[in-house]
Design an enzyme around this catalytic site. Structure first.
Site, PDB file in Angstrom:
ATOM      1  N   VAL A   7       0.847  -1.194   0.000  1.00  0.00           N
ATOM      2  CA  VAL A   7       0.000   0.000   0.000  1.00  0.00           C
ATOM      3  C   VAL A   7       0.885   1.247   0.000  1.00  0.00           C
ATOM      4  O   VAL A   7       1.601   1.502   0.973  1.00  0.00           O
ATOM      5  CB  VAL A   7      -0.933   0.043   1.234  1.00  0.00           C
ATOM      6  CG1 VAL A   7      -1.862   1.266   1.160  1.00  0.00           C
ATOM      7  CG2 VAL A   7      -1.758  -1.240   1.333  1.00  0.00           C
ATOM      8  N   ILE A  87       8.720   1.342   4.828  1.00  0.00           N
ATOM      9  CA  ILE A  87       8.860  -0.115   4.635  1.00  0.00           C
ATOM     10  C   ILE A  87       9.045  -0.446   3.158  1.00  0.00           C
ATOM     11  O   ILE A  87       9.771  -1.384   2.818  1.00  0.00           O
ATOM     12  CB  ILE A  87       7.671  -0.883   5.254  1.00  0.00           C
ATOM     13  CG1 ILE A  87       7.824  -2.395   5.106  1.00  0.00           C
ATOM     14  CG2 ILE A  87       6.345  -0.423   4.658  1.00  0.00           C
ATOM     15  CD1 ILE A  87       9.032  -3.002   5.789  1.00  0.00           C
ATOM     16  N   ASP A  88       8.477   0.358   2.281  1.00  0.00           N
ATOM     17  CA  ASP A  88       8.647   0.089   0.839  1.00  0.00           C
ATOM     18  C   ASP A  88      10.103   0.243   0.432  1.00  0.00           C
ATOM     19  O   ASP A  88      10.608  -0.508  -0.408  1.00  0.00           O
ATOM     20  CB  ASP A  88       7.745   0.986  -0.003  1.00  0.00           C
ATOM     21  CG  ASP A  88       7.917   2.471   0.313  1.00  0.00           C
ATOM     22  OD1 ASP A  88       8.345   2.829   1.427  1.00  0.00           O
ATOM     23  OD2 ASP A  88       7.621   3.288  -0.577  1.00  0.00           O
ATOM     24  N   ASP A 109      12.649   4.049  -6.236  1.00  0.00           N
ATOM     25  CA  ASP A 109      11.239   3.686  -6.301  1.00  0.00           C
ATOM     26  C   ASP A 109      10.465   4.956  -6.618  1.00  0.00           C
ATOM     27  O   ASP A 109      10.373   5.871  -5.797  1.00  0.00           O
ATOM     28  CB  ASP A 109      10.785   3.090  -4.957  1.00  0.00           C
ATOM     29  CG  ASP A 109       9.385   2.490  -5.039  1.00  0.00           C
ATOM     30  OD1 ASP A 109       8.931   1.879  -4.046  1.00  0.00           O
ATOM     31  OD2 ASP A 109       8.726   2.639  -6.093  1.00  0.00           O
ATOM     32  N   THR A 112       4.534   8.034  -5.589  1.00  0.00           N
ATOM     33  CA  THR A 112       4.043   9.339  -5.134  1.00  0.00           C
ATOM     34  C   THR A 112       5.238  10.227  -4.821  1.00  0.00           C
ATOM     35  O   THR A 112       5.319  11.370  -5.249  1.00  0.00           O
ATOM     36  CB  THR A 112       3.201   9.160  -3.859  1.00  0.00           C
ATOM     37  OG1 THR A 112       2.237   8.134  -4.075  1.00  0.00           O
ATOM     38  CG2 THR A 112       2.516  10.458  -3.468  1.00  0.00           C
TER      39      THR A 112
HETATM   40  N1  LIG Z   1       2.028   3.103 -15.930  1.00  0.00           N
HETATM   41  C1  LIG Z   1       1.799   3.640 -14.717  1.00  0.00           C
HETATM   42  N2  LIG Z   1       1.094   2.951 -13.794  1.00  0.00           N
HETATM   43  C2  LIG Z   1       0.893   3.478 -12.551  1.00  0.00           C
HETATM   44  N3  LIG Z   1       1.341   4.687 -12.142  1.00  0.00           N
HETATM   45  C3  LIG Z   1       2.013   5.394 -13.044  1.00  0.00           C
HETATM   46  C4  LIG Z   1       2.278   4.919 -14.356  1.00  0.00           C
HETATM   47  N4  LIG Z   1       2.990   5.851 -15.016  1.00  0.00           N
HETATM   48  C5  LIG Z   1       3.166   6.843 -14.161  1.00  0.00           C
HETATM   49  N5  LIG Z   1       2.561   6.602 -12.984  1.00  0.00           N
HETATM   50  C6  LIG Z   1       2.618   7.488 -11.824  1.00  0.00           C
HETATM   51  O1  LIG Z   1       3.287   6.792 -10.745  1.00  0.00           O
HETATM   52  C7  LIG Z   1       2.703   7.190  -9.501  1.00  0.00           C
HETATM   53  C8  LIG Z   1       2.142   5.965  -8.834  1.00  0.00           C
HETATM   54  O2  LIG Z   1       3.210   5.078  -8.659  1.00  0.00           O
HETATM   55  P1  LIG Z   1       3.108   3.979  -7.522  1.00  0.00           P
HETATM   56  O3  LIG Z   1       4.436   3.300  -7.484  1.00  0.00           O
HETATM   57  O4  LIG Z   1       1.872   3.172  -7.689  1.00  0.00           O
HETATM   58  O5  LIG Z   1       2.915   4.932  -6.261  1.00  0.00           O
HETATM   59  P2  LIG Z   1       2.852   4.592  -4.704  1.00  0.00           P
HETATM   60  O6  LIG Z   1       3.733   3.388  -4.462  1.00  0.00           O
HETATM   61  O7  LIG Z   1       3.371   5.874  -4.127  1.00  0.00           O
HETATM   62  O8  LIG Z   1       1.409   4.331  -4.393  1.00  0.00           O
HETATM   63  C9  LIG Z   1       1.627   8.203  -9.818  1.00  0.00           C
HETATM   64  O9  LIG Z   1       2.215   9.496  -9.738  1.00  0.00           O
HETATM   65  C10 LIG Z   1       1.270   7.886 -11.274  1.00  0.00           C
HETATM   66  O10 LIG Z   1       0.796   9.024 -11.961  1.00  0.00           O
HETATM   67  C1  LIG Z   2       8.783   8.251   1.051  1.00  0.00           C
HETATM   68  C2  LIG Z   2       7.539   7.407   1.013  1.00  0.00           C
HETATM   69  C3  LIG Z   2       6.299   8.239   1.263  1.00  0.00           C
HETATM   70  C4  LIG Z   2       7.435   6.770  -0.386  1.00  0.00           C
HETATM   71  O1  LIG Z   2       6.224   6.095  -0.468  1.00  0.00           O
HETATM   72  P1  LIG Z   2       5.366   6.013  -1.841  1.00  0.00           P
HETATM   73  O2  LIG Z   2       5.893   7.050  -2.776  1.00  0.00           O
HETATM   74  O3  LIG Z   2       5.629   4.631  -2.342  1.00  0.00           O
HETATM   75  O4  LIG Z   2       3.960   6.228  -1.466  1.00  0.00           O
HETATM   76  C5  LIG Z   2       7.626   6.253   2.047  1.00  0.00           C
HETATM   77  O5  LIG Z   2       8.842   5.569   1.848  1.00  0.00           O
HETATM   78  C6  LIG Z   2       7.579   6.775   3.467  1.00  0.00           C
HETATM   79  O6  LIG Z   2       6.504   6.994   4.002  1.00  0.00           O
HETATM   80  N1  LIG Z   2       8.786   6.962   4.109  1.00  0.00           N
HETATM   81  C7  LIG Z   2       8.849   7.426   5.479  1.00  0.00           C
HETATM   82  C8  LIG Z   2       9.987   8.418   5.668  1.00  0.00           C
HETATM   83  C9  LIG Z   2      11.379   7.857   5.375  1.00  0.00           C
HETATM   84  O7  LIG Z   2      11.481   6.885   4.588  1.00  0.00           O
HETATM   85  O8  LIG Z   2      12.364   8.386   5.960  1.00  0.00           O
HETATM   86  K   LIG Z   3       6.033   2.691  -3.552  1.00  0.00           K
END
Ligand SMILES: Nc1ncnc2c1ncn2[C@@H]1O[C@H](COP(=O)(O)OP(=O)(O)O)[C@@H](O)[C@H]1O
Ligand SMILES: CC(C)(COP(=O)(O)O)[C@@H](O)C(=O)NCCC(=O)O
Ligand SMILES: [K+]
EC number: 2.7.1.33
Length: 236
Positions: A7, A87-88, A109, A112
């Site tokens: 998530v 955690i990701d 990664d 967002t």
């Molecule tokens: N093919 C794609 N599929 C999903 N998200 C994409 C894609 N191309 C660009 N994005 C962008 O990547 C972001 C979502 O990536 P994702 O790794 O799912 O995010 P999170 O892990 O933060 O939930 C959004 O900003 C979205 O607009």
């Molecule tokens: C930086 C993040 C928001 C990235 O998460 P995502 O873009 O995958 O939603 C996530 O790794 C997070 O909540 N980190 C906590 C702060 C840190 O890693 O120091």
């Molecule tokens: K992520």
């Protein structure tokens, strides 16, 4: 069969893991009778997850939440307060460390946020950076300035911008590329000229990977890390 859930702050990703293969999972239509355990990681809104965990509980299926630890095997986390690391990020590091042993890695990664983590060849996490994701970079400008606009169809390229949407989108891309180039400087070991493996994941991971010769994009990186975490952690 394992249900793996990641998530993030934009999206919830779920895959079914069976015989070392991942298949897409629709959390609204899960084969509960075939699922033996749920392994999940959450940095975003946990309410999205709660419904799935409730269904797992009603099916008497055990659930494990992945957590960051100071070490996992020979992998060592850079943070003093390990619980603060996303955690990701930790799962992506676990995957990079496992898939590319004895190799320095830069793990990106692009979701967002865009996270960049540096791992040396011994498995020591040297630390990293958190940047706004590409969409956050562009939206922060269009929403906070009068005259910067996007046209919704301009691609991200590393060209010099010759109009406002180009300048906006390309600025976000080159800023992110620049940060990754900076990360490389923390690894170059003059003596050995060691190989550095750059690994991309996330929604914008493929776009960024295309800017770096010899790098790889793995859409399942975090999921692989989740699986490795489960197998490496004494969860019982
Ligand atoms: N093919 C794609 N599929 C999903 N998200 C994409 C894609 N191309 C660009 N994005 C962008 O990547 C972001 C979502 O990536 P994702 O790794 O799912 O995010 P999170 O892990 O933060 O939930 C959004 O900003 C979205 O607009
Ligand atoms: C930086 C993040 C928001 C990235 O998460 P995502 O873009 O995958 O939603 C996530 O790794 C997070 O909540 N980190 C906590 C702060 C840190 O890693 O120091
Ligand atoms: K992520």
């Amino acid at each position: 069969m394992r249900l793996l859930i990641d998530v993030g702050n934009t999206s919830l990703k779920a895959v079914l893991w069976h015989n070392e293969q991942a298949q897409p999972a629709d959390i609204n239509d899960l084969p509960w009778l075939q699922i033996t355990e749920v392994i999940y990681a959450c940095v975003g809104r946990s309410d999205l997850l709660n419904d799935v965990l409730a269904q797992a509980a009603s099916n008497n299926i055990i659930c494990f939440e992945a957590k960051v630890t100071k070490t996992l095997g020979n992998l060592v986390c850079a943070y003093e307060h390990v619980a603060n690391l996303g955690i990701d990020r930790w799962l992506a590091l676990i995957a990079g460390f496992t898939l590319y042993p004895n190799t320095a890695c830069i793990v990106v990664d692009a979701g967002t946020a865009t996270t960049i983590d540096v791992l040396n060849s011994e498995g020591l996490h040297l630390g990293g950076w958190i940047l706004p994701g590409l969409d956050l970079m562009t939206s922060s400008l269009t929403q906070n300035t009068q005259r910067v606009f996007d046209d919704g169809k301009t691609p991200f390229t590393n060209e010099l911008g010759k109009n406002t949407p180009n300048g906006l989108k390309n600025g976000a891309l080159v800023a992110t590329i620049g940060a990754i180039e900076q990360a490389k400087l923390h690894l170059t070991d003059k003596k050995t000229e060691q190989k550095v493996q750059i690994i991309f994941a996330g929604g914008y991971g493929l776009l960024l990977q295309q800017q770096f010769e010899g790098s790889i994009f793995d859409s399942l990186l975090v999921m692989k890390g989740l699986n490795y975490w489960y197998e490496l952690t004494e969860t019982v």
